[in-house]
Write a protein that holds these residues in place. Sequence first.
Motif, PDB file in Angstrom:
ATOM      1  N   ASP A   1     -28.877  43.932   1.298  1.00  0.00           N
ATOM      2  CA  ASP A   1     -30.064  43.914   2.162  1.00  0.00           C
ATOM      3  C   ASP A   1     -29.843  44.620   3.494  1.00  0.00           C
ATOM      4  N   LEU A   2     -28.677  45.226   3.689  1.00  0.00           N
ATOM      5  CA  LEU A   2     -28.406  45.964   4.918  1.00  0.00           C
ATOM      6  C   LEU A   2     -28.757  47.439   4.700  1.00  0.00           C
ATOM      7  N   PRO A   3     -28.896  48.230   5.788  1.00  0.00           N
ATOM      8  CA  PRO A   3     -29.253  49.649   5.624  1.00  0.00           C
ATOM      9  C   PRO A   3     -28.323  50.367   4.637  1.00  0.00           C
ATOM     10  N   GLY A   4     -28.916  51.086   3.689  1.00  0.00           N
ATOM     11  CA  GLY A   4     -28.120  51.819   2.706  1.00  0.00           C
ATOM     12  C   GLY A   4     -27.774  51.001   1.479  1.00  0.00           C
ATOM     13  N   GLY A   5     -28.161  49.739   1.461  1.00  0.00           N
ATOM     14  CA  GLY A   5     -27.836  48.882   0.327  1.00  0.00           C
ATOM     15  C   GLY A   5     -28.847  49.021  -0.801  1.00  0.00           C
ATOM     16  N   SER A   6     -28.389  48.798  -2.040  1.00  0.00           N
ATOM     17  CA  SER A   6     -29.280  48.840  -3.204  1.00  0.00           C
ATOM     18  C   SER A   6     -28.758  47.895  -4.273  1.00  0.00           C
ATOM     19  N   PHE A   7     -29.559  46.881  -4.605  1.00  0.00           N
ATOM     20  CA  PHE A   7     -29.158  45.910  -5.623  1.00  0.00           C
ATOM     21  C   PHE A   7     -28.996  46.592  -6.986  1.00  0.00           C
ATOM     22  N   GLU A   8     -29.927  47.517  -7.283  1.00  0.00           N
ATOM     23  CA  GLU A   8     -29.868  48.247  -8.551  1.00  0.00           C
ATOM     24  C   GLU A   8     -28.559  49.050  -8.653  1.00  0.00           C
ATOM     25  N   LYS A   9     -28.213  49.712  -7.545  1.00  0.00           N
ATOM     26  CA  LYS A   9     -27.004  50.556  -7.573  1.00  0.00           C
ATOM     27  C   LYS A   9     -25.723  49.738  -7.648  1.00  0.00           C
ATOM     28  N   ILE A  10     -25.682  48.591  -6.965  1.00  0.00           N
ATOM     29  CA  ILE A  10     -24.435  47.821  -7.002  1.00  0.00           C
ATOM     30  C   ILE A  10     -24.226  47.267  -8.415  1.00  0.00           C
ATOM     31  N   LEU A  11     -25.312  46.868  -9.081  1.00  0.00           N
ATOM     32  CA  LEU A  11     -25.162  46.371 -10.451  1.00  0.00           C
ATOM     33  C   LEU A  11     -24.690  47.492 -11.380  1.00  0.00           C
ATOM     34  N   ARG A  12     -25.255  48.697 -11.179  1.00  0.00           N
ATOM     35  CA  ARG A  12     -24.831  49.834 -12.003  1.00  0.00           C
ATOM     36  C   ARG A  12     -23.343  50.135 -11.748  1.00  0.00           C
TER      37      ARG A  12
ATOM     38  N   MET B   1     -12.594  58.346   4.230  1.00  0.00           N
ATOM     39  CA  MET B   1     -13.773  57.561   3.876  1.00  0.00           C
ATOM     40  C   MET B   1     -14.728  58.443   3.087  1.00  0.00           C
ATOM     41  N   ASN B   2     -15.600  57.834   2.303  1.00  0.00           N
ATOM     42  CA  ASN B   2     -16.597  58.605   1.555  1.00  0.00           C
ATOM     43  C   ASN B   2     -17.714  59.084   2.488  1.00  0.00           C
ATOM     44  N   GLN B   3     -18.098  60.350   2.339  1.00  0.00           N
ATOM     45  CA  GLN B   3     -19.033  60.948   3.297  1.00  0.00           C
ATOM     46  C   GLN B   3     -20.431  60.335   3.234  1.00  0.00           C
ATOM     47  N   SER B   4     -20.775  59.661   2.150  1.00  0.00           N
ATOM     48  CA  SER B   4     -22.112  59.056   2.074  1.00  0.00           C
ATOM     49  C   SER B   4     -22.302  57.939   3.094  1.00  0.00           C
ATOM     50  N   ASP B   5     -21.222  57.468   3.711  1.00  0.00           N
ATOM     51  CA  ASP B   5     -21.342  56.432   4.749  1.00  0.00           C
ATOM     52  C   ASP B   5     -21.245  56.996   6.165  1.00  0.00           C
ATOM     53  N   TYR B   6     -21.233  58.337   6.305  1.00  0.00           N
ATOM     54  CA  TYR B   6     -21.126  58.909   7.654  1.00  0.00           C
ATOM     55  C   TYR B   6     -22.306  58.457   8.532  1.00  0.00           C
ATOM     56  N   GLY B   7     -23.497  58.330   7.927  1.00  0.00           N
ATOM     57  CA  GLY B   7     -24.672  57.890   8.687  1.00  0.00           C
ATOM     58  C   GLY B   7     -24.478  56.495   9.271  1.00  0.00           C
ATOM     59  N   LEU B   8     -23.906  55.600   8.472  1.00  0.00           N
ATOM     60  CA  LEU B   8     -23.654  54.231   8.944  1.00  0.00           C
ATOM     61  C   LEU B   8     -22.657  54.220  10.100  1.00  0.00           C
ATOM     62  N   LEU B   9     -21.721  55.169  10.079  1.00  0.00           N
ATOM     63  CA  LEU B   9     -20.728  55.249  11.155  1.00  0.00           C
ATOM     64  C   LEU B   9     -21.395  55.504  12.501  1.00  0.00           C
ATOM     65  N   LYS B  10     -22.522  56.231  12.454  1.00  0.00           N
ATOM     66  CA  LYS B  10     -23.225  56.543  13.708  1.00  0.00           C
ATOM     67  C   LYS B  10     -23.957  55.321  14.231  1.00  0.00           C
ATOM     68  N   MET B  11     -24.044  54.267  13.427  1.00  0.00           N
ATOM     69  CA  MET B  11     -24.733  53.040  13.840  1.00  0.00           C
ATOM     70  C   MET B  11     -23.750  51.936  14.214  1.00  0.00           C
TER      71      MET B  11
ATOM     72  N   ILE C   1     -10.870  53.658   4.353  1.00  0.00           N
ATOM     73  CA  ILE C   1     -11.997  52.782   4.679  1.00  0.00           C
ATOM     74  C   ILE C   1     -12.865  52.627   3.428  1.00  0.00           C
ATOM     75  N   THR C   2     -13.085  51.387   2.965  1.00  0.00           N
ATOM     76  CA  THR C   2     -13.892  51.190   1.749  1.00  0.00           C
ATOM     77  C   THR C   2     -15.370  51.419   2.014  1.00  0.00           C
ATOM     78  N   HIS C   3     -15.827  51.167   3.252  1.00  0.00           N
ATOM     79  CA  HIS C   3     -17.218  51.458   3.631  1.00  0.00           C
ATOM     80  C   HIS C   3     -17.357  51.271   5.139  1.00  0.00           C
ATOM     81  N   ALA C   4     -18.435  51.841   5.697  1.00  0.00           N
ATOM     82  CA  ALA C   4     -18.532  51.978   7.159  1.00  0.00           C
ATOM     83  C   ALA C   4     -19.162  50.775   7.851  1.00  0.00           C
TER      84      ALA C   4
END
Length: 208
Positions: free
Chosen positions: A161-172, A78-88, A54-57
């Motif tokens: 713009d969705l929960p957990g998103g970051s424009f700065e991080k995606i550019l990095r 899947m990467n564990q940083s998206d476990y929170g999104l899985l609960k949503m 899974i590329t993301h949750a």
Amino acid sequence: MFHRILPVGPLQCNCSILGDEVTRAAMVIDPGDQIEDILEILHEANLELKQIVITHAHIDHVGGAMKLKAATGAPILMNQSDYGLLKMLDMQAAWVGMRPPGNVHIDDDIGDGRLLNLGAIPATVIHTPGHTEGSICLHFPQQNKLIAGDTLFAGSIGRTDLPGGSFEKILRSLYTRVLALPDETQIIPGHGPETTIGKERETNPFLR
Ligand SMILES: [Zn+2]
């Protein structure tokens, strides 16, 4: 390498069905929906599913994972940083008008640099936070191929713009990790047509 791209579900997520033609081992990336169709492709190609990646949750990418696991026994990675999104997922289902898929259980956390084997074919996990915190891309160095999830699209990048998103991080992530790949690398985005690193480096308005 066997590779079929099947756009699935109402949001037409690009599900990749990959196979090693020597060992017949298969990997399915982002089985968001249409699990019957995915199973038929695996069967017709005489492939045995070993891993569900899974590329993301987001629901359009993960919605059918449990059904595919139930049918094949393959573990879900899947990467564990998206476990929170899985609960949503129920909330996500309501947003996009999909049926809630129930609880998704992840069998293995795949972090940056993790080596996955598709039979005898190596693939490397690249952690690319931004669209979501746990977004990953999967790189097949021998095939010069990158399964990019919703991090990079032909002519665009993933929304932040969705929960957990970051424009700065995606550019990095894009500048330091994705654009570090050679120009000839084929990109399979999470939605829409395929492209290459070279083409995006030159024409993508977010990468100039
Ligand atoms: Zn997404």
